[in-house]
Design a protein around this motif. Structure first.
Motif, PDB file in Angstrom:
ATOM      1  N   SER A 147       0.776  -1.196   0.057  1.00 24.26           N
ATOM      2  CA  SER A 147       0.046   0.021  -0.237  1.00 24.26           C
ATOM      3  C   SER A 147       0.862   1.136   0.056  1.00 24.26           C
ATOM      4  O   SER A 147       0.486   2.215  -0.432  1.00 24.26           O
ATOM      5  N   TRP A 148       2.050   1.147   0.546  1.00 27.36           N
ATOM      6  CA  TRP A 148       2.897   2.417   0.729  1.00 27.36           C
ATOM      7  C   TRP A 148       3.779   2.377  -0.266  1.00 27.36           C
ATOM      8  O   TRP A 148       4.511   3.302  -0.371  1.00 27.36           O
ATOM      9  N   GLN A 149       3.779   1.488  -1.374  1.00 25.63           N
ATOM     10  CA  GLN A 149       4.669   1.495  -2.374  1.00 25.63           C
ATOM     11  C   GLN A 149       4.210   1.798  -3.795  1.00 25.63           C
ATOM     12  O   GLN A 149       5.040   1.692  -4.856  1.00 25.63           O
ATOM     13  N   LYS A 150       2.783   2.194  -3.808  1.00 27.58           N
ATOM     14  CA  LYS A 150       2.508   2.434  -4.977  1.00 27.58           C
ATOM     15  C   LYS A 150       3.144   3.460  -6.147  1.00 27.58           C
ATOM     16  O   LYS A 150       3.077   3.236  -7.228  1.00 27.58           O
ATOM     17  N   HIS A 151       3.635   4.370  -5.379  1.00 27.69           N
ATOM     18  CA  HIS A 151       4.363   5.388  -6.083  1.00 27.69           C
ATOM     19  C   HIS A 151       5.689   4.816  -6.825  1.00 27.69           C
ATOM     20  O   HIS A 151       6.522   5.584  -7.476  1.00 27.69           O
ATOM     21  N   LEU A 152       6.070   3.709  -6.548  1.00 23.26           N
ATOM     22  CA  LEU A 152       7.237   3.168  -7.043  1.00 23.26           C
ATOM     23  C   LEU A 152       7.039   2.318  -8.034  1.00 23.26           C
ATOM     24  O   LEU A 152       8.074   1.937  -8.916  1.00 23.26           O
ATOM     25  N   ALA A 153       5.604   2.293  -8.585  1.00 21.55           N
ATOM     26  CA  ALA A 153       5.575   1.414  -9.546  1.00 21.55           C
ATOM     27  C   ALA A 153       5.944   2.284 -10.960  1.00 21.55           C
ATOM     28  O   ALA A 153       6.233   3.611 -10.778  1.00 21.55           O
ATOM     29  N   VAL A 154       6.131   1.521 -12.098  1.00 21.56           N
ATOM     30  CA  VAL A 154       6.422   2.290 -13.206  1.00 21.56           C
ATOM     31  C   VAL A 154       5.397   1.896 -14.304  1.00 21.56           C
ATOM     32  O   VAL A 154       4.939   1.062 -14.714  1.00 21.56           O
ATOM     33  N   PRO A 155       4.386   3.092 -14.584  1.00 19.37           N
ATOM     34  CA  PRO A 155       4.565   4.435 -14.023  1.00 19.37           C
ATOM     35  C   PRO A 155       4.026   4.453 -12.768  1.00 19.37           C
ATOM     36  O   PRO A 155       3.076   3.671 -12.284  1.00 19.37           O
ATOM     37  N   PRO A 156       4.502   5.570 -12.101  1.00 16.33           N
ATOM     38  CA  PRO A 156       3.909   5.671 -10.632  1.00 16.33           C
ATOM     39  C   PRO A 156       2.409   5.833 -10.385  1.00 16.33           C
ATOM     40  O   PRO A 156       1.666   6.369 -11.401  1.00 16.33           O
ATOM     41  N   GLN A 157       1.675   5.082  -9.285  1.00 15.96           N
ATOM     42  CA  GLN A 157       0.518   5.204  -9.135  1.00 15.96           C
ATOM     43  C   GLN A 157       0.388   6.033  -7.894  1.00 15.96           C
ATOM     44  O   GLN A 157       1.323   6.068  -6.857  1.00 15.96           O
ATOM     45  N   PRO A 158      -0.731   6.623  -7.658  1.00 14.39           N
ATOM     46  CA  PRO A 158      -1.034   7.447  -6.455  1.00 14.39           C
ATOM     47  C   PRO A 158      -1.133   6.583  -5.317  1.00 14.39           C
ATOM     48  O   PRO A 158      -1.792   5.560  -5.324  1.00 14.39           O
ATOM     49  N   LEU A 159      -0.751   7.221  -4.049  1.00 13.06           N
ATOM     50  CA  LEU A 159      -0.655   6.677  -3.093  1.00 13.06           C
ATOM     51  C   LEU A 159      -2.015   6.952  -2.274  1.00 13.06           C
ATOM     52  O   LEU A 159      -2.644   7.850  -2.595  1.00 13.06           O
ATOM     53  N   GLY A 160      -2.383   6.118  -1.468  1.00  6.97           N
ATOM     54  CA  GLY A 160      -3.596   6.146  -0.796  1.00  6.97           C
ATOM     55  C   GLY A 160      -3.515   7.254   0.423  1.00  6.97           C
ATOM     56  O   GLY A 160      -2.446   7.562   0.590  1.00  6.97           O
ATOM     57  N   PRO A 161      -4.678   7.328   1.124  1.00  4.69           N
ATOM     58  CA  PRO A 161      -4.530   8.354   2.246  1.00  4.69           C
ATOM     59  C   PRO A 161      -3.125   7.980   3.337  1.00  4.69           C
ATOM     60  O   PRO A 161      -2.845   6.739   3.308  1.00  4.69           O
ATOM     61  N   ASN A 162      -2.831   9.034   3.846  1.00  5.49           N
ATOM     62  CA  ASN A 162      -1.604   8.876   4.725  1.00  5.49           C
ATOM     63  C   ASN A 162      -0.251   8.097   4.087  1.00  5.49           C
ATOM     64  O   ASN A 162       0.237   7.400   4.551  1.00  5.49           O
ATOM     65  N   GLY A 163      -0.239   8.580   2.720  1.00  3.26           N
ATOM     66  CA  GLY A 163       0.904   8.001   2.349  1.00  3.26           C
ATOM     67  C   GLY A 163       0.641   6.315   2.118  1.00  3.26           C
ATOM     68  O   GLY A 163       1.672   5.558   1.641  1.00  3.26           O
ATOM     69  N   GLY A 164      -0.558   6.013   1.935  1.00  2.98           N
ATOM     70  CA  GLY A 164      -0.966   4.617   1.660  1.00  2.98           C
ATOM     71  C   GLY A 164      -0.889   3.784   2.891  1.00  2.98           C
ATOM     72  O   GLY A 164      -1.533   2.580   3.029  1.00  2.98           O
ATOM     73  N   LEU A 165      -0.366   4.332   3.937  1.00  6.39           N
ATOM     74  CA  LEU A 165      -0.509   3.341   5.192  1.00  6.39           C
ATOM     75  C   LEU A 165      -1.910   3.488   5.849  1.00  6.39           C
ATOM     76  O   LEU A 165      -2.183   2.477   6.435  1.00  6.39           O
ATOM     77  N   ALA A 166      -2.890   4.290   5.170  1.00  7.15           N
ATOM     78  CA  ALA A 166      -4.376   4.256   6.005  1.00  7.15           C
ATOM     79  C   ALA A 166      -5.287   3.097   5.042  1.00  7.15           C
ATOM     80  O   ALA A 166      -6.422   3.213   5.187  1.00  7.15           O
TER      81      ALA A 166
END
Lengths: 170, 725
Positions: B327-346
């Motif tokens: 959940s907290w790594q979505k922005h590391l995808a290629v292409p980057p994906q948006p993180l969920g609330p609280n940096g994905g931790l929520a």
């Protein structure tokens, strides 16, 4: 970048603080972490996987109550950690302090809510004593490995535990 | 390259027709179970409920050139308001992935007769008709599910292709799950979500791994094959590392192939060397995400907490095989994906860690996670699972967390269906090439059909029928383009069968019309594609080519001389007298004269020796044709050294050596020494016999040698005076 002695356990101190207190039961205690450099050194803060020990550097928090561990990271879920970046490294001058949780907090401290009154002992161990620098790399999206491994080699190898932070809960 | 044409344009896969939109919208009511209720007033009577079929699910078209797999997701449980499709090109007996499209938040119009979904698609290719319109007649629960019609059109409204897609399944994707276990472990079966407190909105149900994915719209079909693996597979320590897990997958996953396929393997193992609960361990090779493991020692227990955690770990690790990141790594995808609330931790997701859960407000951690977790993926994860582009989701395609390349890699994808009866092999002629060494690969075409197959013999990548893609260490993928493309009009049919099981070609792919392709040390991934006579597209497995770092100063110097642009051209052309390539010839001569003992000097000698063996015609600026006669002495000197070094295993590959020795014999015959020439041909046969080649290959070489000797003798008899000169 400074070249450091690779085995200097006294190169830095780990300090935990919590303002005020005592604290009410049922709520997490706001613990702050600080690394204080004794000598000039290179270090990173908490990385993805640092807390559960699935990658280096390891930041291992623990909370004890009445001599027993009340909170600690669980068994690592899996090792698919994010990349180590050159920007993760910070250079500290002697006497300089650094919050390793600025970018990534420690879930154990942030979520553990003491449920019984009494004295809780909080400690944090920083462990950089990897057998190989590659143990610092992420397994997802890791690029520029040569560059960051060169930086990893400059981080002093040490295992330092903070003095216990005693927190009163009522 | 014969790329398929735009599947949104041109021929329709179904007869053209007009979809009539006739009736105004009616009020809809979608129940929690996804059923659509409609209030239909009956004349003079009470209102009657009609239960309509959902449109949700997977549809597929047939088609001669192109077929599509359509996914409609605008009703039912947790609709994501998307329509997506994968396109497959059909060529001969092969079907290959072509591209994908997704329509985000399309306009949905529901009438009494049909559901119409319309929007502009995001394609993985440039679509000439990017507007997508899907129409599905409405059916009651008592009627069979209706087909969907997909029509593409340009933004101007000009119609494109249309496809009729039959309903396939209410699931958006279907994956085969094969689960093996190690002796002494107990695989997870199910968890009753009502066994422990759960959020009010989450109904109590018995959840298995299969059921958890079914709720996401993904069908996991459990394979009937399930091995119990002896613990000897993990080594003496009974702990598993990633290499052992990968080896176990290759050995025990009955459906394992290094190709994209909707199949995944799960191993219930004892423990990992890293102490993990689980792992998707297949993240380091060419075809990733095919296997995951759960470690029993870390997750075992039969209490509700343990079962709940086991369920989460199983679903989580299989989620990685679908290319879902934490959940907290979505922005590391290629292409980057948006993180969920609280940096994905929520995120309340199978892909979050329970201890990492930090809601936007309130307490976090494990207890908070379980108190709020409704046993599901997030909406963005559902969009990926249901509608992600084919290669981003299917196991064995795009690497974990990463996306595309510079050329259309789909053209080199393994066909999803191959009945061509042919197999293409590609191998490097060396375990590793020195820096600057000409990279030569060997192509092999054979039949997989016991009855034999006929096809054309144009296997060399200098023709239009064979193409080679090179993925460089940087991740950039380029197409090998020969300096000179050989047009082949003639059929040149060959028969591959028991008598002649395979044909081979050796190809120098180090340099082409784009320059040098292997200009830096590192690991390259190469694969070839052969277009057969019946149109089948036969793709080779990936061949890994390693280029070593230079060790000595001489290594570096020789590499620089050979990696010059003109040197590359001379190696491609096997030498030339062209004044335009004078500096290249200077470089090759420098290699021979200054570094004659260097292992790579044989390549310079080969280019120079073969060029010397033939005459060279030079049309000067004033239109005068000058012919340089063969220099047999120079040729014999250089090619003899190439042959001697190669016979000892320190020179060129076998197929090239074959060519070199026949050229050497021809030079010797041209010099008037037929006996020496036939001796060279005999030596060629002895050389390959000593290399213990396959008997069928040796037979071919022997026949080739006899033909070569006959030709040399005939030429010597025809023009003895010229040959002696």
């Amino acid at each position: 970048m400074p070249r450091t002695d690779t085995h200097r356990a006294d190169a830095l101190r780990v300090e935990l603080t919590a303002p005020g207190g005592p604290y009410p039961a049922g709520k997490p205690v706001p613990v702050s972490v600080s690394l204080v450099a004794v000598a000039e050194l290179l270090v990173t803060g908490v990385l993805d996987g640092s807390e559960d020990g699935s990658r280096y550097p390891r930041y291992l928090p623990s909370v004890s109550f009445e001599g027993r561990v009340a909170a600690a990271p669980p068994v690592p879920e899996d090792p698919l950690t994010g990349p180590l970046l050159a920007s993760d490294f910070v250079r500290l001058a002697p006497g300089e302090a650094f919050d390793p949780c600025a970018a990534r907090t420690l879930a154990t401290f942030e979520t553990f809510a003491p449920d019984r009154p009494g004295s809780y002992a909080y400690t944090l161990t920083l462990d950089t004593e990897s057998e190989a620098p590659e143990q610092w790399l992420g397994r997802l999206g890791q690029t520029g490995a040569a560059e960051v491994l060169a930086l990893v080699r400059r981080v002093p190898r040490l295992r330092v535990t903070s003095p216990s932070l005693i927190v009163e809960v009522h | 390259m014969s790329a398929p044409s735009d599947p949104t344009l041109g021929t329709s896969a179904s007869p053209p027709g007009v979809v009539v939109l006739g009736h105004p919208l009616r009020e809809e009511d979608v129940r929690p179970d996804g059923r659509v209720l409609e209030q239909r007033p009956e004349a003079g009577g009470p209102r009657q409920e009609v239960q309509w079929q959902l449109t949700r699910g997977r549809y597929g078209s047939a088609g001669q050139d192109c077929r599509i797999e359509l996914r409609v997701d605008v009703d039912g449980a947790r609709p994501q308001h998307r329509v997506s499709a994968d396109f497959f090109s059909v060529s001969g007996s092969t079907t290959s992935y072509f591209g994908s499209v997704i329509v985000h938040l399309p306009a949905v119009t529901v009438t009494a007769e049909e559901v119409v979904i319309e929007g502009t698609g995001n394609f993985t290719f440039t679509a000439g008709a990017p507007v997508v319109r899907v129409s599905i007649p409405r059916r009651t629960a008592l009627q069979p599910q209706a087909d969907a019609t997909v029509r593409f059109s340009a933004a101007s409204g000009e119609p494109g292709a249309a496809y009729t897609c039959a309903f396939v399944s209410p699931y958006f994707r279907s994956v085969l799950l094969e689960q093996d276990s190690v002796t002494g472990t107990v695989p997870f079966v199910s968890y009753d979500t009502g066994a422990l407190p759960q959020p009010p909105g989450s109904r109590a149900r018995e959840l298995t791994v299969v059921r958890a994915y079914a709720e996401a719209g993904i069908e996991l079909q459990m394979s009937g094959v399930s091995d119990v693996i002896d613990t000897a597979g993990s080594g003496a320590d009974l702990l598993w590392d990633d290499a052992e897990l990968h080896n176990a997958m290759v050995r025990h996953f009955s459906a394992h192939h290094n190709v994209p396929q909707w199949k995944v393997w799960m191993l219930v193992a004892s423990a990992h060397t890293g102490g993990y609960r689980g792992i998707m361990f297949d993240y380091g090779d060419a075809c990733q995400r095919q296997g995951a493991a759960v470690f029993y020692n870390a997750v075992k227990g039969d209490g509700p907490q343990a079962l709940r955690a086991q369920l989460r770990t199983y679903v989580h690790e299989i989620g990685h095989a679908f290319n879902l990141l934490h959940s907290w790594q979505k922005h590391l995808a290629v292409p980057p994906q948006p993180l969920g609330p609280n940096g994905g931790l929520a995120d309340l997701s199978w892909m979050n860690y329970v201890q990492n859960y930090r809601p936007v407000s309130g307490a976090g951690g494990e207890a908070a996670y379980w108190a709020a977790f409704p046993f599901q993926f997030t909406d963005s994860e559902l969009v990926h699972l249901r509608h992600g582009h084919y290669r981003d989701v299917i196991m064995g395609a795009n690497p974990f967390g990463t996306g595309g390349a510079e050329i259309a890699p789909e053209l080199f994808d393994e066909p999803v269906e191959d009945r061509s009866g042919l197999a293409l092999g590609l191998r490097a002629t060396k375990e590793a090439f020195a820096f600057g060494e000409p990279v030569v690969v060997e192509l092999k075409l054979c039949t997989t059909d016991l009855r034999g197959r006929s096809t054309h013999g144009h296997l060399h990548p200098d023709t239009d029928f064979t193409h080679i893609a090179i993925t460089q260490p940087s991740g950039r993928t380029v197409l090998y383009r020969p300096m000179l493309r050989h047009c082949v009009d003639e059929t040149a049919m060959i028969r591959l069968d028991g008598e002649n099981p395979a044909i081979y070609r050796s190809a120098y792919i180090g340099h082409g019309s784009d320059g040098h392709y292997f200009q830096q040390p590192g690991e390259y991934r190469v694969r070839a594609q052969y277009l057969a006579s019946d149109g089948s597209r036969v793709v080779s497995p990936v061949c890994v080519i390693r280029v070593r770092y230079p060790v000595t100063q001489d290594d570096q110097q020789v590499a620089e001389l050979l990696l010059g642009e003109e040197s590359g051209k001379l190696l491609s052309l096997l030498g030339s007298d062209s004044p335009c390539l004078a500096s290249g010839n200077d470089a090759l001569r420098e290699v021979i004269e200054r570094y004659g003992e260097h292992p790579l000097a044989v390549y310079a000698r080969m280019a120079q020796g073969i060029n010397a063996e033939r005459e060279f015609k030079d049309l000067t600026a004033d239109k005068e044709l000058k012919i340089r006669q063969p220099d047999t002495k120079e040729s014999i000197q250089q090619l003899t050294m190439v042959a001697d070094a190669s016979a000892k295993g320190a020179g060129v590959d076998n197929i090239t050596l074959n060519m070199v020795m026949r050229r050497l014999a021809r030079a010797q015959a041209r010099q008037g020494d037929l006996e020496q020439a036939t001796g060279t041909i005999d030596r060629m046969v002895h050389t390959f016999e000593a290399k213990h080649l396959r008997p069928s290959v040796l037979d071919q070489i022997r026949q080739q040698a006899e033909r070569a000797k006959a030709v040399l003798a005939a030429e010597a008899g025809e023009r003895p005076a010229e040959r002696k000169r």
